[in-house]
Design an enzyme around this catalytic site. Sequence first.
Site, PDB file in Angstrom:
ATOM      1  N   LEU A 276     -11.032 -12.496  14.116  1.00 35.09           N
ATOM      2  CA  LEU A 276      -9.635 -12.262  14.000  1.00 35.09           C
ATOM      3  C   LEU A 276      -8.968 -13.355  14.002  1.00 35.09           C
ATOM      4  O   LEU A 276      -7.802 -13.459  13.320  1.00 35.09           O
ATOM      5  CB  LEU A 276      -9.200 -11.087  15.058  1.00 35.09           C
ATOM      6  CG  LEU A 276      -7.747 -10.751  14.900  1.00 35.09           C
ATOM      7  CD1 LEU A 276      -7.446 -10.062  13.475  1.00 35.09           C
ATOM      8  CD2 LEU A 276      -7.387  -9.751  15.986  1.00 35.09           C
ATOM      9  N   TYR A 277      -8.975 -14.439  14.982  1.00 34.37           N
ATOM     10  CA  TYR A 277      -8.404 -15.631  15.065  1.00 34.37           C
ATOM     11  C   TYR A 277      -8.274 -16.231  13.773  1.00 34.37           C
ATOM     12  O   TYR A 277      -7.173 -16.376  13.150  1.00 34.37           O
ATOM     13  CB  TYR A 277      -8.782 -16.353  16.203  1.00 34.37           C
ATOM     14  CG  TYR A 277      -8.112 -17.885  16.169  1.00 34.37           C
ATOM     15  CD1 TYR A 277      -6.925 -18.164  16.271  1.00 34.37           C
ATOM     16  CD2 TYR A 277      -9.071 -19.020  15.577  1.00 34.37           C
ATOM     17  CE1 TYR A 277      -6.512 -19.275  16.165  1.00 34.37           C
ATOM     18  CE2 TYR A 277      -8.615 -20.219  15.402  1.00 34.37           C
ATOM     19  CZ  TYR A 277      -7.186 -20.545  15.993  1.00 34.37           C
ATOM     20  OH  TYR A 277      -6.570 -21.643  15.803  1.00 34.37           O
ATOM     21  N   ALA A 278      -9.389 -16.409  13.177  1.00 38.60           N
ATOM     22  CA  ALA A 278      -9.335 -17.206  11.787  1.00 38.60           C
ATOM     23  C   ALA A 278      -8.724 -16.180  10.764  1.00 38.60           C
ATOM     24  O   ALA A 278      -7.941 -16.762   9.785  1.00 38.60           O
ATOM     25  CB  ALA A 278     -10.828 -17.404  11.366  1.00 38.60           C
TER      26      ALA A 278
ATOM     27  N   THR B 172      -6.204 -14.273  11.056  1.00 42.73           N
ATOM     28  CA  THR B 172      -4.624 -14.429  11.236  1.00 42.73           C
ATOM     29  C   THR B 172      -4.031 -15.830  10.776  1.00 42.73           C
ATOM     30  O   THR B 172      -3.187 -15.722  10.123  1.00 42.73           O
ATOM     31  CB  THR B 172      -4.301 -14.331  12.875  1.00 42.73           C
ATOM     32  OG1 THR B 172      -4.808 -15.368  13.487  1.00 42.73           O
ATOM     33  CG2 THR B 172      -4.461 -12.965  13.342  1.00 42.73           C
ATOM     34  N   LYS B 173      -5.021 -16.935  10.720  1.00 41.85           N
ATOM     35  CA  LYS B 173      -4.462 -18.051  10.236  1.00 41.85           C
ATOM     36  C   LYS B 173      -4.740 -18.170   8.647  1.00 41.85           C
ATOM     37  O   LYS B 173      -4.017 -18.594   7.999  1.00 41.85           O
ATOM     38  CB  LYS B 173      -5.479 -19.138  10.824  1.00 41.85           C
ATOM     39  CG  LYS B 173      -5.396 -19.487  12.409  1.00 41.85           C
ATOM     40  CD  LYS B 173      -3.587 -19.718  12.452  1.00 41.85           C
ATOM     41  CE  LYS B 173      -3.478 -20.298  13.932  1.00 41.85           C
ATOM     42  NZ  LYS B 173      -1.894 -20.951  13.889  1.00 41.85           N
TER      43      LYS B 173
END
Length: 339
Positions: free
Chosen positions: A156-158, A160-161
């Site tokens: 999810l981090y990637a 969002t970026k």
Amino acid sequence: MKFLVTGAAGFIGFHTAQRLINEGHDVLGVDNLNAYYSPRLKQARLAELDAAAATASGNWSFLRGDLADKAFVETLFSDNRFDRVIHLAAQAGVRHSLDHPDEYVQSNIVAFVHLLEACRHAGMPHLVYASTSSVYGANTKVPFSETDAVDHPLQLYAATKRANELMAHSYSHLFGLPTTGLRFFTVYGPWGRPDMAPWLFADAIQNGRPITLFNNGIHSRDFTYVGDIVDGILRSAEAIPEAGGAYSAPDRSSAPFQVFNIGNSRPATLMDFVTALESALGKTADKKFAPLQPGDVVDTFADVSRLSDATGYAPKVDLEEGVQRFIDWFVEYNALTDS
């Protein structure tokens, strides 16, 4: 010039603000000082910025606030006029995103749209923002190029970026807002984050505890010294994209939009990094080996030719020198905090 640096109490934000202050610019730093890792470390970074400003010609000020708070962002921009915005605030951490997805939506998505809106209405000359090499997902073609597909993030981090890049493009296209996204590769150095491998490994080796090497320590990372990263950020801030090009690749547009890799372009294995830590500390690590973790990428390797061509970016600090600088700081900082 006057810069807004978000995430100014964070690792890269601190170094960026410090460089700008030392160069005589006016800097307003913003951070919410959350407890993802020690607020004490963040306060220590802010104290360093206060000290830098005491002997510099530029002005430095700090506001504690959350960019996910729309009213805070609106007031921030109504009370100030900025020449550049360098947006480095985000909820970081791959593994943390597995269990706390809502924090990433608020910090990385909601906050970013508030910042885009504020920049749009302020007629901002240039917004530079942090993306990540994690957008490349499980890409096995190396080195990673901005022209590679980035449609399959592994966490999810990637995601969002990558969403930030798409959101930025829409604002560049619709409103002519110049935006530059920087895909950071593994950043390390003094004042780093205690949740990242360099700090975790150094602390364990120094205190005789075992370290766990996922993927048996054989995966590689494009370890990039933070001073080189800051150089790339500030060079990018002056390389304002212009409208009028052709939609010829994922990283290019007819809008004033661009995306750059920012890394070292000399990947090293995790074992190489541990060896450098052992040498700098004068101790041998007790190594435990484990499989690859969910969401981890096996290898990262940056093609930085686009950034180099556009700005003259050229990383200068090799792994051994960078690790030694980190350890020198790490030992001194821990001696102060333990006293």
